[in-house]
Design a protein around this motif. Sequence first.
Motif, PDB file in Angstrom:
ATOM      1  N   LYS A 297      32.418  36.996  44.844  1.00 45.61           N
ATOM      2  CA  LYS A 297      31.362  37.440  45.755  1.00 45.61           C
ATOM      3  C   LYS A 297      31.916  37.457  47.178  1.00 45.61           C
ATOM      4  N   GLY A 298      32.670  38.494  47.481  1.00 47.56           N
ATOM      5  CA  GLY A 298      33.302  38.649  48.780  1.00 47.56           C
ATOM      6  C   GLY A 298      34.274  39.813  48.700  1.00 47.56           C
ATOM      7  N   ASP A 299      35.183  39.896  49.663  1.00 44.13           N
ATOM      8  CA  ASP A 299      36.197  40.960  49.644  1.00 44.13           C
ATOM      9  C   ASP A 299      37.307  40.577  48.667  1.00 44.13           C
ATOM     10  N   PHE A 300      36.920  40.469  47.422  1.00 42.84           N
ATOM     11  CA  PHE A 300      37.771  39.912  46.375  1.00 42.84           C
ATOM     12  C   PHE A 300      39.072  40.684  46.190  1.00 42.84           C
ATOM     13  N   ALA A 301      38.969  41.965  45.854  1.00 43.04           N
ATOM     14  CA  ALA A 301      40.171  42.732  45.517  1.00 43.04           C
ATOM     15  C   ALA A 301      41.166  42.817  46.678  1.00 43.04           C
ATOM     16  N   ARG A 330      37.477  44.816  39.126  1.00 43.94           N
ATOM     17  CA  ARG A 330      37.795  44.780  40.552  1.00 43.94           C
ATOM     18  C   ARG A 330      39.275  44.515  40.805  1.00 43.94           C
ATOM     19  N   LEU A 331      39.914  43.765  39.938  1.00 41.16           N
ATOM     20  CA  LEU A 331      41.359  43.594  40.044  1.00 41.16           C
ATOM     21  C   LEU A 331      42.083  44.903  39.796  1.00 41.16           C
ATOM     22  N   SER A 332      41.611  45.656  38.806  1.00 38.57           N
ATOM     23  CA  SER A 332      42.265  46.928  38.462  1.00 38.57           C
ATOM     24  C   SER A 332      42.166  47.932  39.602  1.00 38.57           C
ATOM     25  N   ARG A 333      41.149  47.803  40.426  1.00 33.62           N
ATOM     26  CA  ARG A 333      40.992  48.745  41.544  1.00 33.62           C
ATOM     27  C   ARG A 333      42.150  48.668  42.531  1.00 33.62           C
TER      28      ARG A 333
END
Length: 469
Positions: A297-301, A330-333
Motif C-alpha cells: 500500500k504505497g509506491d511499491f513497484a 505490481r512487481l511484473s510492471r
Amino acid sequence: MKVEQIYTGCLAQGAYYIVSGNEAAIIDPLREVTPYLERLEKDGVTLKYIFETHFHADFVSGHLDLSKKTGAPIVYGPTAEPDFEAIIAEDNQVFNIGDITIKVLHTPGHTMESSTFLLTDETGTETAIFTGDTLFLGDVGRPDLAQKATNLTQEDLAGILYESLQNKIMPLDDSITVYPAHGAGSACGKNMQKETVDTLGNQKKTNYALNQPDKESFIREVLDGLTAPPKYFGMNVALNKNGYESIDHVMSKGLNPIDPADLEAIAEDTGALILDTRSQGEFHKGFIPNSINIGLKGDFAPWVGNMIVDVQHPIILVVEQGSEQEAITRLSRVGFDNVLGYLQGGFEAWKNSGNEIDEIRRISPAEFAEQFSTDAKVIDVRKLTEYSAEHVENAYNKPLDNISDWAGTIDSSEHFFIHCAGGYRSMIAASILNARGIRNFTEIEGGYNGIKKTEKIPTTSFVCQSKVL
C-alpha cells in the motif's frame, strides 16, 4: 469516438484506450492486459493498433502480450529498433481507426524514437495529442536517459527535445487536449502537475519548459535539479525493446505457496530476497529475519525497482493473505518476474510455527520529543528537496534512494533516530539497515509529519520546494 485514460497511481502512468466505430487502439498499455481485453469484448470492437510512444524505462509495457492475444500490430515512431516484429512508422504517417486518424509526430529528445500521436476526430478536427514522455503537464521528459544508447550528451538531447517541442507541438491549436504518459510522482520528470489531462493552450501558459526564451535557457532549466535516474530503468528499457516472459507464465510461476518449513532452505539455495509487503505498522512488530519491507500500500513497484535494482533477482513474498496476485502483478510492471512463490499462510503461519522473528524499534513522535536532545543524531531519508524545504535542526539528509552508498558509513557504536515524511520510506530503510546488521537506531512512526505536530522539536523554517529544485 471514445478516449479513456487508464491511470495507474502507483506508477503515475497513463495508458489510453481509444474506440471509433468497430475498431480500437491502445497507447502505452500496462503489463497486465486482461483489463484491455475485457474492454474490447465489452465494446464489441477489434484492436487495430498498439501504439508505443517510446521504449519505456520506468515500467514494462504490455505491448507484446497484447499483440499476441489480439493479433494487433505494435507501432513505434521513426528510428525505433525493437527485437520483435513491429511497424516502424515514418514521421507524419497516418493510421486509420474507425472514423478517426492518428498521425505519428516524431518528437525525439527524451529518447530518439520518442513520438507524439495526434488524434483527428470524425469531423477532421485535430482533437488530442498523446505525448508519451515528450511533454508532461508542467514539465517535459528528462533528456538524460538515452545518452548511452545514442552517444549524445544530456545537453545534446535537451536541445533535440527543444526543437521537437517548438517544431511539432507548439504550432498545434491551443484547444487540443494533452494526454501525457505520466503525472506527478513519476521519476521521468521533475516538476509535474498533479492533474493528468490539460489543454495545450494552458500548458503553453503554465509549463516552465514551454516558456523559455531560447534553446540555451531551455537546456539549462530542464537539466537543472535533475537527480540520478533509478538504477532499474535501463533493465526495463531492455525488456521493452528485447522482449519478456508472458505475464501468464509470470503469474503461474509466482502463485506458488511455500510452506514455512521450506522457506529458509529455498531462500538459501536460490539466494532469494524475502520481500515483506505488509504495512510498516505490522512489519516492525515482527518479521522474518533479514527480510526487507516495501509495503504494497504505497509506491511499491518503483521502490522495489530502486532498492533491489536487478530485475532477475529471485524473490519470495510475504504478503497479507489474498494479496498474492496483486503483489506479483505490481512487481511484473517493473520487470521483476522472478518471483519463486509466497509464504503460505503469511507471517502468522511463520510465527505460529515457532520460527525465529525479528523486530524494529519504533517510537511515536511524542516519545521522540521526550528522548530528543541537541546532541541526538537524526537521519532524514527523504529526498533532498523535501529536506531542504524543512527539517529537524542538525539532522543529516541521507535519501533512501542512496542507502547502498551511505549505509556503510554508519557508526555502529552511536545510536541514531531515523525518519521520512510519514513512515513508509523510513521502514524500508530500517529493514535494509537491520538486514545488514545495523541495529543501533530507532525509527520514528509518522515521520516528519508527526514530528512537526509535537511542536517540541526544533525545525528549520519552511521553504517552498519549487524554490529548492
